[in-house]
Structure formats: structure tokens, C-alpha cells
Design an enzyme around this catalytic site. Sequence first.
Site, PDB file in Angstrom:
ATOM      1  N   ARG A  48      64.398  33.669  49.544  1.00  0.00           N
ATOM      2  CA  ARG A  48      64.676  32.904  50.749  1.00  0.00           C
ATOM      3  C   ARG A  48      66.172  32.732  50.987  1.00  0.00           C
ATOM      4  O   ARG A  48      66.645  32.799  52.120  1.00  0.00           O
ATOM      5  CB  ARG A  48      64.020  31.521  50.682  1.00  0.00           C
ATOM      6  CG  ARG A  48      62.515  31.514  50.901  1.00  0.00           C
ATOM      7  CD  ARG A  48      61.723  32.237  49.833  1.00  0.00           C
ATOM      8  NE  ARG A  48      61.915  31.661  48.504  1.00  0.00           N
ATOM      9  CZ  ARG A  48      61.619  32.288  47.352  1.00  0.00           C
ATOM     10  NH1 ARG A  48      61.123  33.515  47.358  1.00  0.00           N
ATOM     11  NH2 ARG A  48      61.813  31.700  46.191  1.00  0.00           N
ATOM     12  N   CYS A  82      58.868  24.856  47.641  1.00  0.00           N
ATOM     13  CA  CYS A  82      60.140  25.577  47.733  1.00  0.00           C
ATOM     14  C   CYS A  82      60.941  24.928  48.845  1.00  0.00           C
ATOM     15  O   CYS A  82      60.534  24.979  50.006  1.00  0.00           O
ATOM     16  CB  CYS A  82      59.925  27.061  48.032  1.00  0.00           C
ATOM     17  SG  CYS A  82      61.480  27.973  48.249  1.00  0.00           S
ATOM     18  N   THR A  84      64.023  25.720  49.982  1.00  0.00           N
ATOM     19  CA  THR A  84      64.692  26.687  50.858  1.00  0.00           C
ATOM     20  C   THR A  84      63.725  27.268  51.883  1.00  0.00           C
ATOM     21  O   THR A  84      64.092  27.481  53.038  1.00  0.00           O
ATOM     22  CB  THR A  84      65.322  27.817  50.031  1.00  0.00           C
ATOM     23  OG1 THR A  84      66.060  27.266  48.937  1.00  0.00           O
ATOM     24  CG2 THR A  84      66.262  28.658  50.879  1.00  0.00           C
ATOM     25  N   THR A 126      70.104  25.556  46.360  1.00  0.00           N
ATOM     26  CA  THR A 126      70.551  26.948  46.474  1.00  0.00           C
ATOM     27  C   THR A 126      71.581  27.072  47.593  1.00  0.00           C
ATOM     28  O   THR A 126      71.699  26.217  48.472  1.00  0.00           O
ATOM     29  CB  THR A 126      69.380  27.882  46.804  1.00  0.00           C
ATOM     30  OG1 THR A 126      68.839  27.511  48.086  1.00  0.00           O
ATOM     31  CG2 THR A 126      68.294  27.814  45.737  1.00  0.00           C
ATOM     32  N   LYS A 165      64.795  30.380  36.396  1.00  0.00           N
ATOM     33  CA  LYS A 165      63.978  31.510  36.860  1.00  0.00           C
ATOM     34  C   LYS A 165      63.779  32.568  35.775  1.00  0.00           C
ATOM     35  O   LYS A 165      62.726  33.197  35.701  1.00  0.00           O
ATOM     36  CB  LYS A 165      64.586  32.136  38.115  1.00  0.00           C
ATOM     37  CG  LYS A 165      64.336  31.334  39.394  1.00  0.00           C
ATOM     38  CD  LYS A 165      64.791  32.082  40.623  1.00  0.00           C
ATOM     39  CE  LYS A 165      64.528  31.314  41.911  1.00  0.00           C
ATOM     40  NZ  LYS A 165      63.091  31.173  42.229  1.00  0.00           N
ATOM     41  N   CYS A 195      66.105  21.990  44.916  1.00  0.00           N
ATOM     42  CA  CYS A 195      65.493  23.298  44.639  1.00  0.00           C
ATOM     43  C   CYS A 195      64.367  23.009  43.656  1.00  0.00           C
ATOM     44  O   CYS A 195      64.553  22.235  42.712  1.00  0.00           O
ATOM     45  CB  CYS A 195      66.503  24.268  44.039  1.00  0.00           C
ATOM     46  SG  CYS A 195      65.765  25.822  43.458  1.00  0.00           S
TER      47      CYS A 195
END
Length: 231
Positions: A48, A82, A84, A126, A165, A195
Site C-alpha cells: 500500500r 491495515c 495504510t 509507514t 514483517k 501501522c
Amino acid sequence: MKTIGIIGGMGPLATVHLYERIVLRTKALKDQDHIRVLIDSNTNIPDRTKAIIGDGEDPTVELIKSAKLLEKGGADFLIMPCNTAHYFIDKIQSSVHIPFVNMVQETVKRTVDDFGRDAVVGILATDGTIKSKIYENYYASLGIKTVVPQKSQESVMKFIYDVIKKGNYNEGTDLLFEAVEELKQLEATAFLLGCTELSSAQYLYKFEGSFINPIEVLTEKSIEFAGGQLS
């Protein structure tokens, strides 16, 4: 009770934590007291942040696929762990006929409840979330001041992408708290984990403080919207 549909996979760990929190926060004495949850952990959804900053594939095709799949499967409403991806929420919402609980909007409302309108919110997120000003715009509409990292934003991105991640959890939280310290110098009094990897980090590392965790907010709102009871 209503059935929850989760558009997941962004990332998978955040999806797991959201479902886990829904189960743990629902007041239940037996299986049948829990809320039915449909999950599409769609790891085909393109990044994204890359899409928002202009050099990545449009994620809305896959996001809409997930939304329609969940609606067809019997979901009564949608949620999405999420932050974003909420930049694209209007396009997703217009593709289905069921409501969407907006995590970003609900998190901003909760900030007012927990910290008041005089709070200065330091946004940890992010590059895509910060560039799009998703949270800043919602906070500004309520008169709440926000600040973002200047020198340490790269550290936040490294923590999200290279630690959480990639599953390098033994790296610890130094990169994240480098940004927290900078935000304190910018007079932040509360810190948004903007995030869902950062929300997951709070569950993994169990750090405490004046943190605003959108996954926890979404958990509570989802249980209430579904007609369940909070434990």
C-alpha cells in the site's frame, strides 16, 4: 449476532492478532457465544505504501476482490487491519453493499476519549500513511495537534519491514523507540501505533505507555457492532 469479515494479509501477523483479540475480548462461556468471523488473508494485495507514494501497483483490485468474497461468504460488515489501506476505503466500500467499520476514524475518536482534545499525538506509521495524511486529517477535524518523525522516520520503516514483517523479533524495539524519543522532543503526549505491524509489536514485546493501538480499538468496535459482549 452479525458475522465479521476481515480483509487481511496486510500483514498476516496483524490479521492473526486481530482475530485473536476478538476471541479474547469477547465475553463467552461456550463456542456459540463467540462471533462468527470470516477471514481472507489475501497476501496478493500489493504494498500500500508503494502505491501511495507513486511507484507501486494499485492494491484496490485485490482489496475489492477480498471485500466481495467476504460479502458473498456471508459477512455482515467488513474490517481491515491495515492503517495504510484505509487510504483506499471509499473505493472498497463502494464495491460492496455491507458496511465498513473504519479503524482510522474509530481510533481518532478513541484518542479524544482517552487523552482529550489537548493531546499532541505523535504518529508512528509507514511513509504511505504519513504522506497521505490519513490520520492527520482526521485528527485535525477534531482540533487535535499531530507531529511526525523527522529524523527517525527511516528507523520506523526499518522496524516495520525488517523486524516485524520479516519476523526478526530478536532485534528488539530500539528502532521504534528512537522515533518515540524524537516525538517526545516534538512535545508528543500520546503515540499512535499507526501501522498494524506496530500494533503487533506491542503484543509481541508487551511495551506499555501512552500508546494508541488501532487493532485494540478495532477489536472493541467490531465486537460491539457484531452484537457481542466485551469481556
